[in-house]
Design a protein around this motif. Structure first.
Motif, PDB file in Angstrom:
ATOM      1  N   MET A  45       0.854  -1.166   0.000  1.00  0.00           N
ATOM      2  CA  MET A  45       0.000   0.000   0.000  1.00  0.00           C
ATOM      3  C   MET A  45       0.900   1.229   0.000  1.00  0.00           C
ATOM      4  N   LEU A  46       0.739   2.064  -0.980  1.00  0.00           N
ATOM      5  CA  LEU A  46       1.549   3.264  -1.107  1.00  0.00           C
ATOM      6  C   LEU A  46       0.804   4.484  -0.593  1.00  0.00           C
ATOM      7  N   ILE A  47       1.551   5.344   0.083  1.00  0.00           N
ATOM      8  CA  ILE A  47       1.012   6.634   0.512  1.00  0.00           C
ATOM      9  C   ILE A  47       1.918   7.719  -0.053  1.00  0.00           C
ATOM     10  N   ARG A  48       1.357   8.898  -0.247  1.00  0.00           N
ATOM     11  CA  ARG A  48       2.118  10.034  -0.768  1.00  0.00           C
ATOM     12  C   ARG A  48       2.366  11.016   0.367  1.00  0.00           C
ATOM     13  N   ILE A  49       3.620  11.411   0.511  1.00  0.00           N
ATOM     14  CA  ILE A  49       3.993  12.368   1.544  1.00  0.00           C
ATOM     15  C   ILE A  49       4.501  13.617   0.843  1.00  0.00           C
ATOM     16  N   LEU A  50       3.926  14.768   1.153  1.00  0.00           N
ATOM     17  CA  LEU A  50       4.415  16.031   0.605  1.00  0.00           C
ATOM     18  C   LEU A  50       5.738  16.354   1.281  1.00  0.00           C
ATOM     19  N   LEU A  51       6.785  16.526   0.477  1.00  0.00           N
ATOM     20  CA  LEU A  51       8.120  16.684   1.033  1.00  0.00           C
ATOM     21  C   LEU A  51       8.642  18.103   0.996  1.00  0.00           C
ATOM     22  N   LYS A  52       8.429  18.802  -0.076  1.00  0.00           N
ATOM     23  CA  LYS A  52       9.009  20.128  -0.235  1.00  0.00           C
ATOM     24  C   LYS A  52       7.910  21.135  -0.543  1.00  0.00           C
ATOM     25  N   ASN A  53       8.183  22.382  -0.301  1.00  0.00           N
ATOM     26  CA  ASN A  53       7.202  23.429  -0.566  1.00  0.00           C
ATOM     27  C   ASN A  53       6.896  23.571  -2.048  1.00  0.00           C
ATOM     28  N   GLY A  54       7.781  23.094  -2.908  1.00  0.00           N
ATOM     29  CA  GLY A  54       7.566  23.181  -4.345  1.00  0.00           C
ATOM     30  C   GLY A  54       6.600  22.135  -4.860  1.00  0.00           C
ATOM     31  N   GLY A  55       6.078  21.304  -4.012  1.00  0.00           N
ATOM     32  CA  GLY A  55       5.101  20.306  -4.429  1.00  0.00           C
ATOM     33  C   GLY A  55       5.696  18.926  -4.631  1.00  0.00           C
ATOM     34  N   GLU A  56       6.959  18.711  -4.259  1.00  0.00           N
ATOM     35  CA  GLU A  56       7.582  17.402  -4.411  1.00  0.00           C
ATOM     36  C   GLU A  56       6.917  16.410  -3.452  1.00  0.00           C
ATOM     37  N   GLU A  57       6.648  15.248  -3.978  1.00  0.00           N
ATOM     38  CA  GLU A  57       6.022  14.200  -3.168  1.00  0.00           C
ATOM     39  C   GLU A  57       6.938  12.992  -3.115  1.00  0.00           C
ATOM     40  N   GLY A  58       6.816  12.246  -2.074  1.00  0.00           N
ATOM     41  CA  GLY A  58       7.518  10.982  -1.959  1.00  0.00           C
ATOM     42  C   GLY A  58       6.501   9.873  -1.794  1.00  0.00           C
ATOM     43  N   LEU A  59       6.704   8.773  -2.499  1.00  0.00           N
ATOM     44  CA  LEU A  59       5.856   7.600  -2.341  1.00  0.00           C
ATOM     45  C   LEU A  59       6.503   6.671  -1.330  1.00  0.00           C
ATOM     46  N   PHE A  60       5.725   6.252  -0.363  1.00  0.00           N
ATOM     47  CA  PHE A  60       6.237   5.364   0.669  1.00  0.00           C
ATOM     48  C   PHE A  60       5.323   4.149   0.780  1.00  0.00           C
ATOM     49  N   ASN A  61       5.938   3.011   0.995  1.00  0.00           N
ATOM     50  CA  ASN A  61       5.179   1.785   1.187  1.00  0.00           C
ATOM     51  C   ASN A  61       4.768   1.715   2.656  1.00  0.00           C
ATOM     52  N   ALA A  62       3.472   1.762   2.919  1.00  0.00           N
ATOM     53  CA  ALA A  62       2.975   1.749   4.300  1.00  0.00           C
ATOM     54  C   ALA A  62       2.796   0.337   4.834  1.00  0.00           C
ATOM     55  N   ASP A  63       3.110  -0.673   4.020  1.00  0.00           N
ATOM     56  CA  ASP A  63       2.962  -2.063   4.452  1.00  0.00           C
ATOM     57  C   ASP A  63       4.223  -2.503   5.207  1.00  0.00           C
ATOM     58  N   CYS A  64       4.472  -1.825   6.322  1.00  0.00           N
ATOM     59  CA  CYS A  64       5.610  -2.130   7.180  1.00  0.00           C
ATOM     60  C   CYS A  64       5.296  -1.596   8.570  1.00  0.00           C
ATOM     61  N   ARG A  65       6.192  -1.882   9.505  1.00  0.00           N
ATOM     62  CA  ARG A  65       5.994  -1.331  10.847  1.00  0.00           C
ATOM     63  C   ARG A  65       6.078   0.188  10.786  1.00  0.00           C
ATOM     64  N   ILE A  66       5.276   0.844  11.584  1.00  0.00           N
ATOM     65  CA  ILE A  66       5.191   2.300  11.565  1.00  0.00           C
ATOM     66  C   ILE A  66       6.529   2.951  11.921  1.00  0.00           C
ATOM     67  N   VAL A  67       7.291   2.341  12.814  1.00  0.00           N
ATOM     68  CA  VAL A  67       8.597   2.877  13.189  1.00  0.00           C
ATOM     69  C   VAL A  67       9.490   2.975  11.953  1.00  0.00           C
ATOM     70  N   LEU A  68       9.476   1.944  11.123  1.00  0.00           N
ATOM     71  CA  LEU A  68      10.294   1.939   9.911  1.00  0.00           C
ATOM     72  C   LEU A  68       9.797   2.967   8.899  1.00  0.00           C
ATOM     73  N   LEU A  69       8.484   3.098   8.784  1.00  0.00           N
ATOM     74  CA  LEU A  69       7.906   4.082   7.878  1.00  0.00           C
ATOM     75  C   LEU A  69       8.320   5.496   8.279  1.00  0.00           C
ATOM     76  N   LEU A  70       8.200   5.817   9.563  1.00  0.00           N
ATOM     77  CA  LEU A  70       8.573   7.158  10.037  1.00  0.00           C
ATOM     78  C   LEU A  70      10.068   7.418   9.866  1.00  0.00           C
ATOM     79  N   ASP A  71      10.910   6.389  10.073  1.00  0.00           N
ATOM     80  CA  ASP A  71      12.351   6.548   9.863  1.00  0.00           C
ATOM     81  C   ASP A  71      12.665   6.835   8.396  1.00  0.00           C
ATOM     82  N   ALA A  72      11.987   6.141   7.489  1.00  0.00           N
ATOM     83  CA  ALA A  72      12.199   6.371   6.052  1.00  0.00           C
ATOM     84  C   ALA A  72      11.767   7.779   5.660  1.00  0.00           C
ATOM     85  N   ILE A  73      10.664   8.249   6.225  1.00  0.00           N
ATOM     86  CA  ILE A  73      10.185   9.603   5.929  1.00  0.00           C
ATOM     87  C   ILE A  73      11.169  10.636   6.462  1.00  0.00           C
ATOM     88  N   LYS A  74      11.700  10.417   7.668  1.00  0.00           N
ATOM     89  CA  LYS A  74      12.690  11.338   8.234  1.00  0.00           C
ATOM     90  C   LYS A  74      13.922  11.409   7.339  1.00  0.00           C
TER      91      LYS A  74
END
Length: 157
Positions: free
Chosen positions: A1-30
């Motif tokens: 399951m993919l989620i989109r995270i807004l990363l930059k003020n210019g509208g850049e998005e990152g796709l992240f796979n949410a099918d993992c432990r939340i700790v790992l997801l938050l670390d990848a986003i950081k």
């Protein structure tokens, strides 16, 4: 399951796979967002609904998101004993209404909220419910019927 995270003020998005432990997801986003690992973050929707992921660290992330849901990173801090959420993107951090919705806490000390809740009347019943397939509603009547059946079946033997 993919989620989109807004990363930059210019509208850049990152796709992240949410099918993992939340700790790992938050670390990848950081890591992708350039936020230090020690910084506490959470996610919110573009409607300012916080996900409260820090409380669910070892749970799987796919149950907290919809497919390709768009989320924002919010920085979590503690000020005067209150948790404060600040969007990582300045576009949202500068929006006072958005920040106000993120940090809205309903007044739980008000007596007004207690009077709004409906009162529920409870009925106490002394009636017993019959067993499924029981010929009668009351246990005594059922025992009498069973006794009559036994007597009638004994007559033919």
């Amino acid at each position: 399951m993919l989620i989109r995270i807004l990363l930059k003020n210019g509208g850049e998005e990152g796709l992240f796979n949410a099918d993992c432990r939340i700790v790992l997801l938050l670390d990848a986003i950081k890591q992708k967002h350039g936020i230090p690992r020690k910084e506490e973050i959470d996610l919110c929707t573009v409607d300012a609904e916080i996900k409260y992921l820090n409380q669910r660290g070892s749970d799987n992330g796919k149950s907290f998101f919809t497919f390709k849901e768009v989320c924002l990173v919010v920085l979590v801090s503690e000020i005067s004993g209150q948790t404060v959420y600040t969007p990582a993107l300045s576009k949202y951090a500068d929006n006072e209404d958005f920040v106000g919705m993120l940090n809205y806490k309903p007044d739980t000390t008000s007596h007004k909220s207690a009077s709004v809740q409906p009162r529920v009347k409870h009925r106490l019943s002394t009636k017993t419910t019959p067993a499924p397939g029981s010929p009668s509603k009351s246990p005594k009547a059922g025992a009498k019927t069973l006794k009559k059946r036994r007597q009638s079946s004994n007559r033919f033997h």
